[in-house]
Design an enzyme around this catalytic site. Structure first.
Site, short mmCIF file in Angstrom:
data_model
loop_
_atom_site.label_atom_id
_atom_site.label_comp_id
_atom_site.label_asym_id
_atom_site.label_seq_id
_atom_site.Cartn_x
_atom_site.Cartn_y
_atom_site.Cartn_z
N HIS A 190 0.76 -1.22 0.01
CA HIS A 190 0.10 -0.08 0.10
C HIS A 190 0.90 1.45 -0.02
CE1 HIS A 190 -3.08 -2.79 -0.28
NE2 HIS A 190 -3.83 -1.97 -0.58
N ARG A 298 -10.85 2.58 -3.02
CA ARG A 298 -10.69 1.87 -1.91
C ARG A 298 -10.73 2.39 -0.57
NH1 ARG A 298 -5.75 1.05 -5.27
NH2 ARG A 298 -5.27 -1.30 -5.44
N ARG A 334 -15.69 0.16 -2.99
CA ARG A 334 -15.82 -1.22 -2.58
C ARG A 334 -15.85 -0.97 -1.07
NH1 ARG A 334 -9.81 -3.91 -3.28
NH2 ARG A 334 -9.08 -2.27 -1.68
N GLU A 430 -10.51 -11.96 -6.84
CA GLU A 430 -9.09 -12.13 -6.36
C GLU A 430 -8.69 -13.18 -5.65
OE1 GLU A 430 -8.43 -8.33 -3.96
OE2 GLU A 430 -10.30 -8.56 -2.91
N ASN A 453 -3.81 -7.97 -8.08
CA ASN A 453 -2.63 -8.08 -7.14
C ASN A 453 -2.90 -9.21 -6.22
OD1 ASN A 453 -2.45 -5.54 -8.13
ND2 ASN A 453 -3.10 -4.32 -6.59
N ASP A 454 -4.06 -9.31 -5.73
CA ASP A 454 -4.33 -10.55 -4.84
C ASP A 454 -4.51 -11.77 -5.58
OD1 ASP A 454 -4.11 -9.58 -2.26
OD2 ASP A 454 -5.83 -8.13 -2.49
N ARG A 464 2.60 -10.20 -1.54
CA ARG A 464 2.64 -9.07 -2.50
C ARG A 464 3.59 -8.05 -1.79
NH1 ARG A 464 -3.55 -6.84 -2.51
NH2 ARG A 464 -2.52 -4.83 -2.80
N CYS A 501 -8.89 -4.25 -11.83
CA CYS A 501 -8.51 -3.11 -11.33
C CYS A 501 -7.14 -3.42 -10.39
CB CYS A 501 -9.47 -2.48 -10.38
SG CYS A 501 -9.85 -3.76 -9.18
C1 PEP Z 1 -6.40 -6.35 -5.91
O1 PEP Z 1 -6.01 -7.16 -5.34
O2 PEP Z 1 -5.60 -6.36 -7.37
C2 PEP Z 1 -6.82 -4.92 -5.92
C3 PEP Z 1 -7.10 -4.19 -6.75
O3 PEP Z 1 -7.10 -4.65 -4.59
P1 PEP Z 1 -6.00 -4.12 -3.35
O4 PEP Z 1 -4.73 -3.93 -4.09
O5 PEP Z 1 -6.63 -2.95 -2.73
O6 PEP Z 1 -5.85 -5.33 -2.49
MG MG Z 2 -7.15 -6.93 -3.44
#
Ligand code: PEP
Ligand code: MG
Length: 588
Positions: A190, A298, A334, A430, A453-454, A464, A501
């Site tokens: 983050h 977010r 979200r 995800e 990402n997840d 990650r 996303c």
């Molecule tokens: C993801 O997991 O790809 C995502 C967009 O959400 P975050 O990065 O907030 O977990």
């Molecule tokens: Mg995510």
């Protein structure tokens, strides 16, 4: 000059003076105060408490002036703690028992403040961080150690840290901070997401960054190559300044033509290019870059900046501001995705990415969930709002979330509050279980948004945010790509739209590949939008489809990336610079 290597997570070049951020608590030793020193010790503590209170009020004013009052809210509690008569009287009693001011104060906090939290049934656990913060501040002042906050950075600074806690990340002011480098963190952690949102060049996962660092020494954060240069030579600085000038000119060439909001390929396929935002202050950037709307809001940053659960009214104001600003374009909100590396203070866990994250937490805190659902629903009366649930792994979860959404609707109806009864409901795909069963999930929702990402983290079992294994974190891994293809196919078969996303949607190679796989929407950090629009407008989906289908035949991420680079730059020579750029797997 010293060159350290790390992971380039936010592109650009930052040149400035080092600002070392540390949040380590001071160490305490028990010292016995002689009888005749007791009164003096009491006076010393009283003076420090009073000066700390003054310091906090000044900090509050500074934060309000530069970032807005909502960012300064959390300091109110800390100021209150320092005026609590019960706490002050226990401090005085402890010093009377020959304890030093430092020891007396920390013991008094443990005796008075912490039990209050326990008595609150855990709901105010996040206050723990405020108690720890204020205790550290008083102790540091007693020990004449300076306290630092990121809000204190001077203009033209580069922030260097072991780690930056979420409550401090949001205080990064892009007008002052030229670059960020930390010892921990990865491409989708983050800190990376916020650095990109604020367009601050950043390099994370830099080993031994904070060792032997001189404050105010010159630093270059090279977000293009993933390097941090400590005390660079004059020649290096001037070469970097030249590169920065070129980079700015190249970006300007992309941004100069304000793209209209509709993005269509040469063979007339419409793909929405939206933006991911964390705070409403990003709406300005979103509009400047010509994004279609918000593909991912977010909301956890609202919670993290306040360091408490915001009320329904506070949330309603924020969500409806975004909805009415962007009307008729969509704003996908979200629900709270707390957990993972966005931990609310007081809710730390041994295995946070596999633990009490997102809906798993909210299902156990229905009252907080219902407040957010009502706030989102009410904001839907002001624009085109859609709701999205993160971290869905089972059908039972989507059923339960929708049941609670219905309860929230009932409550609003009873209270005579307006909302859009047809508001679209989607999930983030995800988690591999949701991707594998996408055809089943599709029957319950209006859209899918793939969180690469997840999805990458959970498919490859790679944390990650862990810099040690960042080489293994790759969205172009064929296993991840197979899942993405499956989700898009299942969504379309069920006649629902599918977006992406995760950070992959901001990367030139990812944009072309995902368009070829058939996505309907891409949502990304606002500054990546112009590049995405340019790629989509200059390509043909029928060509991209062939390229994507061949890319999925490879067995390693390196082969996929090599193939995409070669093929895309050959098919689109005009875009070759974009696809072949050193950082073409990252946004420009
Ligand atoms: C993801 O997991 O790809 C995502 C967009 O959400 P975050 O990065 O907030 O977990
Ligand atoms: Mg995510």
């Amino acid at each position: 000059m010293k060159i350290l290597r790390g992971i380039a997570v936010s592109s650009g070049i930052g040149i400035g003076k080092a600002f070392l951020f540390t949040s380590k608590p001071p160490e305490l030793r028990r010292v016995r105060i002689p009888e005749k020193g007791i009164e003096g010790e009491k006076e010393r503590l009283a003076a420090v408490i009073s000066s700390t209170r003054k310091e906090l009020v000044e900090l509050q004013e500074k934060i309000s002036a530069s970032l807005g009052s909502e960012f300064a809210d959390f300091l109110e509690v800390q100021i209150q703690i320092l005026t609590d008569p019960a706490l002050l009287s226990v401090c005085s009693r402890n010093i009377g028992e020959a304890q030093s001011a430092e020891y007396a104060f920390s013991k008094a906090v443990a005796e008075i403040a912490r039990p209050l939290l326990d008595a609150s049934g855990g709901l105010f656990k996040e206050r723990l961080a405020d108690i720890e913060d204020v205790t550290n501040r008083v102790l540091r002042n007693l020990l004449s150690m300076p306290s630092v906050s990121i809000i204190d950075v001077e203009k033209n600074s580069v922030v260097l840290a072991h780690n930056i806690p979420p409550s401090e990340i949001v205080l990064l002011d892009p007008r002052k901070v030229q670059g960020v480098a930390t010892e921990i963190g990865g491409r989708t952690s983050h800190i990376a997401i916020i650095a990109k949102a604020f367009e601050i060049p950043a390099v994370l996962g830099v080993e031994n960054l904070c060792d032997n660092l001189e404050l105010l020494e010159d630093v270059v954060v090279d977000g293009q190559r993933g390097q941090v240069l400590l005390s660079p030579t004059k020649r290096r600085i001037s070469t970097y300044k030249e590169e920065l000038k070129e980079l700015r000119a190249f970006r300007k060439s992309l941004y100069s033509k304000q793209p209209p909001r509709v993005v269509i390929t040469l063979d007339e396929r419409k793909i929405d290019v939206s933006a991911n935002i964390e705070l409403t202050s990003e709406i300005y950037a979103l509009k400047r870059y010509g994004a279609h709307g918000v593909g991912l809001f977010r909301t956890e940053y609202i919670f993290l900046t306040k360091r408490r659960f915001p009320t329904e009214e506070e949330q309603y104001r924020i969500y409806s501001e975004a909805a009415s600003e962007l009307k008729p374009h969509p704003v996908i909100i979200r629900t709270l995705d707390i957990g993972g590396d966005k931990v609310l203070p007081g809710y730390e866990e041994a295995n946070p990415f596999l633990g009490w994250r997102a809906v798993r937490f909210l299902f156990d805190h229905e009252e907080i969930f219902l407040e957010q659902l009502r706030a989102i629903l009410r904001s839907s009366a002001h624009g085109n709002v859609k709701i999205m649930f993160p971290m869905i792994s089972a059908i039972s979860e989507i059923r339960f979330a929708k049941r609670l959404l219905e309860s929230a609707k009932e409550q609003l109806k009873e209270a005579g509050q307006k909302f859009d009864p047809e508001m679209e409901v989607g999930i983030m795909v995800e988690i591999p279980s949701a991707a594998l069963l996408a055809d089943k999930f599709a029957k319950h929702v209006d859209f899918f948004s793939i969180g690469t990402n997840d999805l990458t983290q959970y498919t490859l079992a790679v944390d990650r945010g862990n810099e040690k294994i960042s080489e293994l974190f790759n969205h172009y891994h064929p296993a991840v790509l197979q899942l993405i293809r499956r989700v898009i196919g299942a969504g379309h078969k069920a006649h629902i739209w599918v977006g992406v996303c995760g950070e992959m949607a901001a990367e030139p190679l990812g944009i072309a590949l995902l368009a070829g796989l058939g996505v309907d929407e891409l949502s990304m950090t606002p500054c990546a939008v112009p590049v995405a629009c340019r790629i989509i407008r200059n390509s043909r989906v029928d060509e991209l489809r062939k390229i994507a289908s061949k890319a999925l035949e490879y067995s390693t991420p390196t082969e996929v990336i090599r193939y995409l680079r070669r093929q895309l730059s050959r098919t689109y020579p005009d875009l070759a610079k974009v696809f072949l750029a050193r950082k073409s797997v990252c946004y420009l």
